[in-house]
Enzyme design. Structure first.
Site, PDB file in Angstrom:
ATOM      1  N   HIS A  46      -1.171  -1.180 -10.174  1.00 10.95           N
ATOM      2  CA  HIS A  46      -1.839  -1.846  -9.052  1.00 10.95           C
ATOM      3  C   HIS A  46      -2.459  -3.184  -9.482  1.00 10.95           C
ATOM      4  CE1 HIS A  46      -3.918  -0.979  -4.933  1.00 10.95           C
ATOM      5  NE2 HIS A  46      -3.558  -2.247  -5.054  1.00 10.95           N
ATOM      6  N   ARG A  48       0.851  -1.188   0.000  1.00  5.91           N
ATOM      7  CA  ARG A  48       0.000   0.000   0.000  1.00  5.91           C
ATOM      8  C   ARG A  48       0.891   1.244   0.000  1.00  5.91           C
ATOM      9  NH1 ARG A  48      -3.280  -3.042  -1.308  1.00  5.91           N
ATOM     10  NH2 ARG A  48      -5.383  -3.448  -0.439  1.00  5.91           N
ATOM     11  N   GLU A  90      -4.504   6.976  -7.488  1.00  6.72           N
ATOM     12  CA  GLU A  90      -4.555   6.028  -8.602  1.00  6.72           C
ATOM     13  C   GLU A  90      -5.780   6.302  -9.470  1.00  6.72           C
ATOM     14  OE1 GLU A  90      -4.366   2.075  -7.001  1.00  6.72           O
ATOM     15  OE2 GLU A  90      -2.405   2.395  -6.078  1.00  6.72           O
TER      16      GLU A  90
END
Length: 352
Positions: A318, A270, A299
């Site tokens: 991601h 993270r 993001e």
């Protein structure tokens, strides 16, 4: 043996198509030996990715109750013995309707989408599937280490109009993984899988995790160190801690300043675990060797983000946990607990 009903609740993340794939069906068919029949109920029909992300964010904060009850699930739950769900809500109304309900299995490591209090009050066991992302994320982590340190993505011929790129920003310190020291920030299931895979390359593994038992370090041939020692010693720093209010900003500007000038920073966990601004500044100033990042504070990354102008980073969107057989991996973990329930054995991953 009378037939036992298992309801598989699919959603826009764990879709019907994924559950019906050959490898996932092979896992679910293990339940047939216990006289179980799987019935499929679809939730979140027609949702796109943005709708699911918004829902997932909300359910993690407030649980399953504010969401509409799936009427088909409500009907099927009446005589179901087991309900399996991914992220679709299983609230008190579903649990109350399940007069024969004995177990709810969640194909993720969290059970935010299940009303645990209602389940406990009704005597319904709830189990989860921890570690379902351990293999794909640990694979991806090793891939990022190799891609960044050996320039696998950076030297792609297709990115250079067919021209051969033989000189990279880190050309003077490219090295084999054998003998490298890898520091893992967080030594849970994923960190341990990364360690095992990198040990096969001949890496020395050190880790910082104050919550990991000493016997785990000993059994996995990993040395427990302070975060400061890890940052100063490691040739590769890879982050695998859970993001909580206590671990927010765990890797500080001061920690990043401790890194070796040729060390690489890897994050598939993270973004909130790291001072992102300090990391970008260190990369831009070439104070560290490079970074492989799959997670970011915003993001998708804004088009004007300074990290996009750097030549010593490998950035991915991601997707470390994404793989085509994730449904089968997740189902394998939770179906094993359903089998334990059918055999009258304690559940391995019970939440209540």
């Amino acid at each position: 043996m009378s037939e036992r009903k298992v309801v598989m609740l699919v959603d826009s993340s764990l879709t019907y198509q994924k559950v019906m794939a050959e490898d996932a069906q092979r896992v679910l068919k293990r339940l047939e030996q216990y006289g179980a029949k799987v019935v499929y109920v679809e939730d979140q029909k027609g949702w796109d990715r943005s709708q699911f992300v918004e829902y997932a964010s909300k359910v993690e904060k407030v649980g399953p109750e504010p969401f509409p009850v799936n009427q088909e699930l409500l009907r099927e739950a009446e005589d179901a013995e087991v309900i399996l769900a991914n992220f679709a809500p299983v609230g008190s109304q579903i649990i109350t309707a399940g007069k024969n309900l004995k177990m709810i299995g969640v194909t993720r490591s969290g059970a935010e989408n299940v009303n645990l209090e209602a389940a406990a009050a009704a005597g319904v066991r709830v189990a989860v599937a921890p570690g379902r992302l351990a293999e794909p994320v640990s694979d991806f982590t090793v891939g990022l280490i190799l891609a960044e340190s050996r320039n696998i993505a950076r030297m792609s011929i297709t990115d250079h109009a067919g021209e051969w790129m033989t000189d990279c920003p880190n050309s003077s310190y490219i090295r084999s993984l054998k003998g490298a020291v890898v520091g893992l920030v967080g030594y849970g299931i994923i960190g341990q899988r990364v360690a095992a895979k990198l040990q096969a390359f001949g890496c020395e593994i050190i880790a910082y995790d104050p919550f990991c038992p000493a016997e785990v370090f000993e059994r996995t041939h990993c040395r427990s160190v302070s975060l400061e020692e890890l940052m100063q010693t490691a040739d590769y720093v890879s982050v695998h801690a859970r993001l909580t209010k206590d671990t927010q900003g765990l890797v500080t500007r001061e920690h990043i300043a401790m890194m070796k000038p040729h060390a690489f920073f890897i994050n598939t966990a993270r973004a909130g675990l790291v001072d992102e601004d300090a990391l970008v500044e260190a990369l831009a100033a070439k104070k560290i060797g490079g970074a492989g990042l799959d997670v970011f504070s915003v993001e998708p990354i804004p088009a004007d983000h300074p990290i996009l102008k750097l030549d010593n980073v490998t950035l991915t969107p991601h997707r470390a946990g994404n793989c085509s057989n994730l449904a089968a991996i997740s189902l394998d973990i939770i179906v094993s607990d359903v089998e334990r329930y059918f055999r009258g054995e304690p559940l391995a991953h019970a939440k209540c």
